[in-house]
Design a protein around this motif. Structure first.
Motif, PDB file in Angstrom:
ATOM      1  N   LYS A 162      -6.359 -23.372  30.292  1.00 25.43           N
ATOM      2  CA  LYS A 162      -6.077 -22.062  29.715  1.00 25.43           C
ATOM      3  C   LYS A 162      -5.861 -21.016  30.816  1.00 25.43           C
ATOM      4  O   LYS A 162      -4.943 -20.184  30.742  1.00 25.43           O
ATOM      5  N   THR A 163      -6.771 -21.072  31.792  1.00 24.74           N
ATOM      6  CA  THR A 163      -6.670 -20.115  32.911  1.00 24.74           C
ATOM      7  C   THR A 163      -5.338 -20.289  33.645  1.00 24.74           C
ATOM      8  O   THR A 163      -4.648 -19.325  33.972  1.00 24.74           O
ATOM      9  N   ARG A 164      -5.018 -21.562  33.932  1.00 28.69           N
ATOM     10  CA  ARG A 164      -3.750 -21.842  34.624  1.00 28.69           C
ATOM     11  C   ARG A 164      -2.563 -21.415  33.760  1.00 28.69           C
ATOM     12  O   ARG A 164      -1.564 -20.879  34.267  1.00 28.69           O
ATOM     13  N   HIS A 165      -2.691 -21.625  32.445  1.00 27.67           N
ATOM     14  CA  HIS A 165      -1.624 -21.269  31.514  1.00 27.67           C
ATOM     15  C   HIS A 165      -1.340 -19.774  31.570  1.00 27.67           C
ATOM     16  O   HIS A 165      -0.186 -19.331  31.602  1.00 27.67           O
ATOM     17  N   GLN A 166      -2.439 -18.989  31.583  1.00 22.00           N
ATOM     18  CA  GLN A 166      -2.286 -17.532  31.656  1.00 22.00           C
ATOM     19  C   GLN A 166      -1.607 -17.117  32.962  1.00 22.00           C
ATOM     20  O   GLN A 166      -0.747 -16.237  32.988  1.00 22.00           O
ATOM     21  N   LYS A 167      -2.035 -17.777  34.022  1.00 23.08           N
ATOM     22  CA  LYS A 167      -1.460 -17.459  35.335  1.00 23.08           C
ATOM     23  C   LYS A 167       0.023 -17.820  35.380  1.00 23.08           C
ATOM     24  O   LYS A 167       0.857 -17.028  35.853  1.00 23.08           O
ATOM     25  N   VAL A 168       0.372 -19.001  34.877  1.00 19.35           N
ATOM     26  CA  VAL A 168       1.779 -19.425  34.859  1.00 19.35           C
ATOM     27  C   VAL A 168       2.596 -18.500  33.973  1.00 19.35           C
ATOM     28  O   VAL A 168       3.740 -18.121  34.325  1.00 19.35           O
ATOM     29  N   MET A 203      10.908 -24.156  36.411  1.00 17.09           N
ATOM     30  CA  MET A 203       9.778 -24.971  36.854  1.00 17.09           C
ATOM     31  C   MET A 203       8.478 -24.492  36.208  1.00 17.09           C
ATOM     32  O   MET A 203       7.660 -25.285  35.710  1.00 17.09           O
ATOM     33  N   LEU A 204       8.289 -23.149  36.204  1.00 23.17           N
ATOM     34  CA  LEU A 204       7.074 -22.589  35.605  1.00 23.17           C
ATOM     35  C   LEU A 204       7.033 -22.836  34.102  1.00 23.17           C
ATOM     36  O   LEU A 204       5.944 -23.110  33.533  1.00 23.17           O
ATOM     37  N   GLN A 205       8.228 -22.744  33.481  1.00 25.56           N
ATOM     38  CA  GLN A 205       8.272 -23.002  32.045  1.00 25.56           C
ATOM     39  C   GLN A 205       7.892 -24.457  31.747  1.00 25.56           C
ATOM     40  O   GLN A 205       7.166 -24.737  30.772  1.00 25.56           O
ATOM     41  N   ALA A 206       8.340 -25.359  32.603  1.00 20.09           N
ATOM     42  CA  ALA A 206       7.982 -26.778  32.424  1.00 20.09           C
ATOM     43  C   ALA A 206       6.469 -26.971  32.577  1.00 20.09           C
ATOM     44  O   ALA A 206       5.830 -27.705  31.804  1.00 20.09           O
ATOM     45  N   GLU A 207       5.934 -26.254  33.606  1.00 16.95           N
ATOM     46  CA  GLU A 207       4.482 -26.350  33.806  1.00 16.95           C
ATOM     47  C   GLU A 207       3.738 -25.761  32.626  1.00 16.95           C
ATOM     48  O   GLU A 207       2.709 -26.308  32.159  1.00 16.95           O
ATOM     49  N   LYS A 208       4.246 -24.649  32.103  1.00 18.95           N
ATOM     50  CA  LYS A 208       3.608 -24.007  30.950  1.00 18.95           C
ATOM     51  C   LYS A 208       3.632 -24.943  29.748  1.00 18.95           C
ATOM     52  O   LYS A 208       2.622 -25.077  29.021  1.00 18.95           O
ATOM     53  N   ASN A 209       4.811 -25.570  29.554  1.00 17.00           N
ATOM     54  CA  ASN A 209       4.910 -26.520  28.435  1.00 17.00           C
ATOM     55  C   ASN A 209       3.910 -27.668  28.601  1.00 17.00           C
ATOM     56  O   ASN A 209       3.277 -28.124  27.630  1.00 17.00           O
ATOM     57  N   GLU A 210       3.783 -28.121  29.834  1.00 18.23           N
ATOM     58  CA  GLU A 210       2.828 -29.209  30.106  1.00 18.23           C
ATOM     59  C   GLU A 210       1.400 -28.752  29.844  1.00 18.23           C
ATOM     60  O   GLU A 210       0.588 -29.480  29.241  1.00 18.23           O
ATOM     61  N   LEU A 211       1.115 -27.503  30.260  1.00 15.50           N
ATOM     62  CA  LEU A 211      -0.220 -26.950  30.025  1.00 15.50           C
ATOM     63  C   LEU A 211      -0.471 -26.794  28.527  1.00 15.50           C
ATOM     64  O   LEU A 211      -1.590 -27.038  28.027  1.00 15.50           O
ATOM     65  N   GLY A 221       0.676 -28.678  26.260  1.00 13.54           N
ATOM     66  CA  GLY A 221       0.360 -30.027  25.786  1.00 13.54           C
ATOM     67  C   GLY A 221      -1.055 -30.442  26.134  1.00 13.54           C
ATOM     68  O   GLY A 221      -1.774 -31.038  25.295  1.00 13.54           O
ATOM     69  N   ASN A 222      -1.428 -30.095  27.373  1.00 16.89           N
ATOM     70  CA  ASN A 222      -2.791 -30.445  27.810  1.00 16.89           C
ATOM     71  C   ASN A 222      -3.829 -29.718  26.967  1.00 16.89           C
ATOM     72  O   ASN A 222      -4.874 -30.306  26.573  1.00 16.89           O
ATOM     73  N   ILE A 223      -3.603 -28.440  26.736  1.00 17.40           N
ATOM     74  CA  ILE A 223      -4.563 -27.662  25.920  1.00 17.40           C
ATOM     75  C   ILE A 223      -4.638 -28.219  24.510  1.00 17.40           C
ATOM     76  O   ILE A 223      -5.732 -28.349  23.912  1.00 17.40           O
TER      77      ILE A 223
END
Length: 395
Positions: free
Chosen positions: A9-15, A354-362, A364-366
């Protein structure tokens, strides 16, 4: 799981924040790109305009150089003609000053008048020097006057006597003198003149074709007052016959019908050797020299003006070339700036992707963590319910 979810969640907010920042940066770069593109377009338009001005200026320069060449060519031709005319005038003036064409005795008297002031008093000059005749009538008048052209016009009989004594004393030959005081006019009768005006080929009385000072008019009338000028020899013959050969008739070509019926004619010497035409030619040459000198001065002024114009034009072209170089550098700089901004936008787009991909991955993880937590909670609830049931059974 909760800790892991919290980390996601924290990483998601940052991304998410980095994505917003990247979008802002990209938008800012897009605005700068638009400004840079507009500036590049303006500079390219300015460069094109300057190139057009420079091309037109170069055409004007080449055209101006050709005009200057034409002016210089005209000036050289004018100068050559001026020098030729001056040379011819000098030859004729030298002939006139040396009294070429005059008899030895006449030349001696006229030269002595120049050297001896006392002898020159009362001597006006040879008749040819004192009269002017239109070119059309020169041949007729020259033939009509004949040797009289070299007669010396003097103030009175006593002046003529002194000149004759000078010729005798120095054994210089003989000359004829025309004293203004004694030579009287001899004109055709008014009735005859009136009748002549209606005759074919009649051009006038010879004395009327002479331009001279008023004081010489009596001498001219005496010599030519009874001479008629006719257009052609046939018309001259007709006039002489009709008036009974009572006066002299001269044609424009120089044929002479004398009183009494005799005729004189043939070839004529060149006009350059004529005493009358020589003075006229000298006057015409002097007028031509004046005109050519004025033309030469005008051409020189035009050449100077054109040269100054070309120098200014060359200076303007030099400045235009400098401005063109500066504009070309500006366009190149703006072009590089546009390319740089476009690269930045591409970089921001790639980072955003790239950030959007990471956000999408996050995301999914959440979601996975949430599902696992939910399943774990359900299992714990079931276990707790089993424990409670067991306790109830034991009790």
């Amino acid at each position: 799981l909760k800790n892991e979810r919290e980390a996601f969640k924290t990483r998601h907010q940052k991304v998410d924040g980095e994505i917003r920042k990247t979008m802002l940066d990209r938008d800012r770069e897009s605005m700068q790109l638009e400004e840079a593109m507009n500036e590049l377009r303006r500079q390219k338009e300015a460069l094109a305009q300057k190139k057009e001005i420079a091309a037109n200026s170069d055409q004007d320069l080449q055209k101006g150089k050709k005009q200057l060449e034409t002016l210089r060519s005209d000036q050289n031709k004018c100068l050559a003609e001026l020098q030729a005319v001056k040379s011819r005038r000098k030859v004729l003036k030298d002939m006139e000053n040396s009294l070429e064409g005059y008899s030895h005795s006449v030349r001696a008297i006229l030269q002595a008048c120049r050297e001896q002031k006392e002898l020159g008093n009362g001597i006006h000059g040879a008749l040819a020097q004192l009269v002017h005749v239109r070119e059309r009538f020169e041949t007729a008048i020259e033939v009509a006057l004949g040797a009289a052209l070299q007669n010396i016009v003097v103030k009175d009989e006593y002046t003529a006597k002194d000149a004759i004594r000078y010729l005798k004393a120095n054994n210089l030959g003989r000359a004829t003198f025309l004293p203004i005081s004694s030579v009287k006019p001899r004109d055709l009768e008014q009735g005859t003149q009136k009748r002549l005006e209606g005759e074919a080929g009649y051009l006038g009385i010879a004395s009327e074709m002479i331009e001279c000072e008023t004081e010489y008019r009596g001498i001219i009338s005496n010599l030519l007052g009874r001479t008629v000028i006719a257009q052609t020899i046939d018309e001259g013959i007709a006039i002489s016959r009709k008036f009974g050969y009572s006066f002299r008739v001269v044609t424009l070509d120089g044929e002479v019908l004398n009183p009494g019926g005799s005729m004189t004619g043939g070839s004529q010497p060149s006009k350059s050797s004529s005493l009358l035409s020589r003075n006229r030619i000298i006057r015409e040459l002097e007028e031509k020299i004046e005109a050519l000198s004025g033309r030469q001065e005008q051409l020189e002024n035009e050449c100077v003006k054109q040269s100054a114009t070309l120098q200014q034009l060359e200076e303007n072209i030099r400045l235009l070339q400098k401005e063109l170089q500066d504009l070309e550098l500006t366009v190149l700089r703006e072009d590089h700036r546009v390319l740089g901004i476009q690269d930045n936008i591409k970089g921001f787009a790639a980072r955003q992707e790239m950030l959007q991909a990471e956000k999408n991955e996050l995301d999914g993880n959440i979601s996975s963590c949430d599902r696992e937590i939910e399943e774990t909670g359900k299992r714990l609830t079931a276990i707790e319910e089993s424990i409670a049931a067991l306790k109830a059974t034991i009790d």
